[in-house]
Design a protein around this motif. Sequence first.
Motif, PDB file in Angstrom:
ATOM      1  N   SER A  22      -3.406  -3.822  -1.974  1.00  0.00           N
ATOM      2  CA  SER A  22      -2.925  -2.788  -2.891  1.00  0.00           C
ATOM      3  C   SER A  22      -1.583  -3.205  -3.448  1.00  0.00           C
ATOM      4  O   SER A  22      -0.748  -3.742  -2.733  1.00  0.00           O
TER       5      SER A  22
ATOM      6  N   PRO B 211      -1.826   2.045  -9.722  1.00  0.00           N
ATOM      7  CA  PRO B 211      -2.444   1.468  -8.527  1.00  0.00           C
ATOM      8  C   PRO B 211      -3.383   0.340  -8.925  1.00  0.00           C
ATOM      9  O   PRO B 211      -4.198   0.501  -9.844  1.00  0.00           O
TER      10      PRO B 211
ATOM     11  N   GLU C 101       0.818  -1.215   0.000  1.00  0.00           N
ATOM     12  CA  GLU C 101       0.000   0.000   0.000  1.00  0.00           C
ATOM     13  C   GLU C 101       0.852   1.265   0.000  1.00  0.00           C
ATOM     14  O   GLU C 101       0.502   2.247  -0.655  1.00  0.00           O
TER      15      GLU C 101
ATOM     16  N   HIS D  10      -9.105   4.897  -4.193  1.00  0.00           N
ATOM     17  CA  HIS D  10      -8.381   4.033  -3.252  1.00  0.00           C
ATOM     18  C   HIS D  10      -9.209   3.839  -1.981  1.00  0.00           C
ATOM     19  O   HIS D  10      -9.379   2.706  -1.509  1.00  0.00           O
TER      20      HIS D  10
END
Length: 152
Positions: free
Chosen positions: A80, A87, A46, A68
Amino acid sequence: MSTRTKTTTTNGEKYDGFTDEERSAMKERAKELKTSPRRGAKADTESDVLAKIAEMSESDRVIAERLHAVIKANAPVLTSKLWYGMPAYARDGKVVCFFQSAAKFKTRYATLGFSDEANLDGGAMWPTSFALTALTAEDEARIGALVKQAVS
């Protein structure tokens, strides 16, 4: 020595098969593969995703940050990760959905995409990507529902 020939586009530019943006994405993916844990691992990167989001232009960054948050809130089972420098959100190491900024390939809008790992099947035809220019509360609710369905 390469036997590959260059072609000329209609505007006179030389083209050898991939744009600079495509080559950059492939290099980012190679780097991700070299630094990632073994295939199938559940490591959540992440911080890498948040750093990539922070590098985006303001308009892309605003959308990516909200996206997100919506994805993490509605599908906490997803981890993630970066995928081709974008992403992405994966289950068991396989990408379910991803965000492509408008700047990534110099397009006029950002994209939320779903892979074939997403459970979005609906008949013989269904959407797998969505153009994003902004996110309203209604859009966020729709995305939340799609993400929940994708991981169900």
